[in-house]
Design a protein around this motif. Structure first.
Motif, PDB file in Angstrom:
ATOM      1  N   GLY A  72     -58.565 -23.843  66.828  1.00  0.00           N
ATOM      2  CA  GLY A  72     -58.004 -23.278  68.054  1.00  0.00           C
ATOM      3  C   GLY A  72     -56.752 -22.470  67.788  1.00  0.00           C
ATOM      4  N   VAL A  73     -55.889 -22.974  66.921  1.00  0.00           N
ATOM      5  CA  VAL A  73     -54.670 -22.243  66.565  1.00  0.00           C
ATOM      6  C   VAL A  73     -55.019 -20.929  65.885  1.00  0.00           C
ATOM      7  CG1 VAL A  73     -52.634 -22.290  65.064  1.00  0.00           C
ATOM      8  CG2 VAL A  73     -53.233 -24.297  66.438  1.00  0.00           C
ATOM      9  N   ALA A  74     -56.004 -20.952  64.985  1.00  0.00           N
ATOM     10  CA  ALA A  74     -56.413 -19.733  64.292  1.00  0.00           C
ATOM     11  C   ALA A  74     -56.947 -18.695  65.272  1.00  0.00           C
ATOM     12  CB  ALA A  74     -57.470 -20.064  63.240  1.00  0.00           C
ATOM     13  N   ALA A  75     -57.703 -19.130  66.293  1.00  0.00           N
ATOM     14  CA  ALA A  75     -58.230 -18.199  67.295  1.00  0.00           C
ATOM     15  C   ALA A  75     -57.097 -17.538  68.066  1.00  0.00           C
ATOM     16  CB  ALA A  75     -59.166 -18.941  68.245  1.00  0.00           C
ATOM     17  N   ALA A  76     -56.076 -18.307  68.432  1.00  0.00           N
ATOM     18  CA  ALA A  76     -54.924 -17.736  69.137  1.00  0.00           C
ATOM     19  C   ALA A  76     -54.198 -16.725  68.260  1.00  0.00           C
ATOM     20  CB  ALA A  76     -53.973 -18.853  69.559  1.00  0.00           C
ATOM     21  N   PHE A 114     -50.667 -33.496  55.420  1.00  0.00           N
ATOM     22  CA  PHE A 114     -52.061 -33.139  55.703  1.00  0.00           C
ATOM     23  C   PHE A 114     -53.027 -33.753  54.697  1.00  0.00           C
ATOM     24  CE2 PHE A 114     -55.714 -30.208  55.432  1.00  0.00           C
ATOM     25  CZ  PHE A 114     -56.135 -30.260  56.757  1.00  0.00           C
ATOM     26  N   ALA A 115     -52.537 -33.994  53.489  1.00  0.00           N
ATOM     27  CA  ALA A 115     -53.410 -34.563  52.459  1.00  0.00           C
ATOM     28  C   ALA A 115     -54.001 -35.896  52.899  1.00  0.00           C
ATOM     29  CB  ALA A 115     -52.640 -34.729  51.162  1.00  0.00           C
ATOM     30  N   SER A 116     -53.273 -36.621  53.736  1.00  0.00           N
ATOM     31  CA  SER A 116     -53.754 -37.940  54.159  1.00  0.00           C
ATOM     32  C   SER A 116     -54.656 -37.881  55.381  1.00  0.00           C
ATOM     33  CB  SER A 116     -52.556 -38.851  54.451  1.00  0.00           C
ATOM     34  OG  SER A 116     -51.790 -38.325  55.520  1.00  0.00           O
ATOM     35  N   ILE A 117     -54.682 -36.745  56.099  1.00  0.00           N
ATOM     36  CA  ILE A 117     -55.500 -36.664  57.316  1.00  0.00           C
ATOM     37  C   ILE A 117     -56.475 -35.482  57.250  1.00  0.00           C
ATOM     38  CG2 ILE A 117     -53.766 -37.761  58.777  1.00  0.00           C
ATOM     39  CD1 ILE A 117     -52.961 -34.976  59.742  1.00  0.00           C
ATOM     40  N   SER A 118     -56.695 -34.943  56.055  1.00  0.00           N
ATOM     41  CA  SER A 118     -57.498 -33.727  55.922  1.00  0.00           C
ATOM     42  C   SER A 118     -58.963 -33.933  56.325  1.00  0.00           C
ATOM     43  CB  SER A 118     -57.431 -33.209  54.482  1.00  0.00           C
ATOM     44  OG  SER A 118     -57.902 -34.205  53.580  1.00  0.00           O
ATOM     45  N   GLN A 119     -59.450 -35.168  56.330  1.00  0.00           N
ATOM     46  CA  GLN A 119     -60.835 -35.427  56.696  1.00  0.00           C
ATOM     47  C   GLN A 119     -61.023 -35.676  58.190  1.00  0.00           C
ATOM     48  OE1 GLN A 119     -63.067 -34.954  54.337  1.00  0.00           O
ATOM     49  NE2 GLN A 119     -61.321 -34.548  52.982  1.00  0.00           N
ATOM     50  N   SER A 120     -59.938 -35.610  58.964  1.00  0.00           N
ATOM     51  CA  SER A 120     -60.022 -35.889  60.400  1.00  0.00           C
ATOM     52  C   SER A 120     -60.639 -34.702  61.146  1.00  0.00           C
ATOM     53  CB  SER A 120     -58.634 -36.194  60.962  1.00  0.00           C
ATOM     54  OG  SER A 120     -58.660 -36.274  62.368  1.00  0.00           O
ATOM     55  N   GLN A 121     -61.713 -34.938  61.889  1.00  0.00           N
ATOM     56  CA  GLN A 121     -62.377 -33.876  62.641  1.00  0.00           C
ATOM     57  C   GLN A 121     -61.485 -33.290  63.730  1.00  0.00           C
ATOM     58  OE1 GLN A 121     -65.115 -32.452  61.834  1.00  0.00           O
ATOM     59  NE2 GLN A 121     -65.222 -31.052  63.595  1.00  0.00           N
ATOM     60  N   VAL A 159     -58.352 -32.824  63.707  1.00  0.00           N
ATOM     61  CA  VAL A 159     -57.390 -31.931  63.063  1.00  0.00           C
ATOM     62  C   VAL A 159     -58.026 -30.576  62.798  1.00  0.00           C
ATOM     63  CG1 VAL A 159     -56.064 -31.533  60.942  1.00  0.00           C
ATOM     64  CG2 VAL A 159     -56.020 -33.776  62.050  1.00  0.00           C
ATOM     65  N   HIS A 160     -59.250 -30.566  62.309  1.00  0.00           N
ATOM     66  CA  HIS A 160     -59.945 -29.307  62.030  1.00  0.00           C
ATOM     67  C   HIS A 160     -60.215 -28.532  63.322  1.00  0.00           C
ATOM     68  CE1 HIS A 160     -60.666 -29.695  57.699  1.00  0.00           C
ATOM     69  NE2 HIS A 160     -60.811 -30.995  57.924  1.00  0.00           N
TER      70      HIS A 160
END
Length: 199
Positions: free
Chosen positions: A130-134, A115-122, A124-125
């Motif tokens: 969506g996962v958090a809402a579920a 995740f450290a390499s893709i943390s700035q990807s919109q 992904v956020h």
């Protein structure tokens, strides 16, 4: 190895007493830990162990959930230990704790590095939101089922209401509310049980 255990049944075998092996306990909790994202593990555990596998009754599960939330430590680990103990005593508690902690921990370490390499990807956020809402929905479903059972009478409903008001509206310290309401709730439960006993 199958052994008799009151109230525990294998899925698809109603009426047959069933106790899972230690390996089955570990794999079942590992599966829950690896497939539950963003929290909400207690809801997933209830669906898996109560409704799908029928290893434990809903009443026993909700009792364990209440105990797990009142003990110090991580609620879901406390719940796993309690469920494992109900299934296979001490060894079952150990296998449940290892299953719910070790495989997800290993996966989380690997994902954190990735995740450290893709943390700035919109995207992904957005996906994580969506996962958090579920996960919130799963937790809410479990909480509502527990509240429905607890609020069958006026006094438990009053305890729930006072606890909610104290924590969420008055923003009193959690430990203070628990220290006041837990003994009161336990005392009321004992009083109801004694009142229902035949003279």
């Amino acid at each position: 190895m199958h052994q008799p255990s009151p109230g525990s049944q294998a899925p698809g075998q109603p009426g047959d007493a069933f106790v899972p092996t230690l390996g089955q306990v570990f794999k079942a909790f590992a599966k829950v830990g690896l497939t539950s994202f963003g929290g909400g593990l207690s809801g997933w555990m209830m669906r898996d162990f109560v409704h799908r596998r029928a290893w434990i009754s809903e009443t026993e599960f909700l009792t364990g959930l209440a105990l797990a939330q009142s003990f110090p430590g991580v609620n879901v680990v406390n719940l796993a230990i309690w469920l494992g103990f109900r299934l296979r005593q001490g060894p079952g508690a150990l296998m449940a704790a290892l299953g719910i902690v070790v495989p997800p921990m290993c996966l989380a370490i690997g994902l954190a590095a990735a995740f450290a390499s893709i943390s700035q990807s919109q995207p992904v956020h957005v996906a994580l939101s969506g996962v958090a809402a579920a996960a919130v929905g799963l937790s809410l479903q479990t909480g509502l089922r527990a509240a429905q059972r607890a609020a069958a009478e006026l006094m438990p409903l009053a305890v729930m209401a006072v606890t909610f008001i104290g924590i969420f509206l008055l923003r009193l310290p959690l430990l203070t509310v628990i220290a006041a309401m837990a003994p009161l709730s336990i005392g009321l439960a004992f009083a109801r049980r004694r009142a229902r006993r035949p003279a």
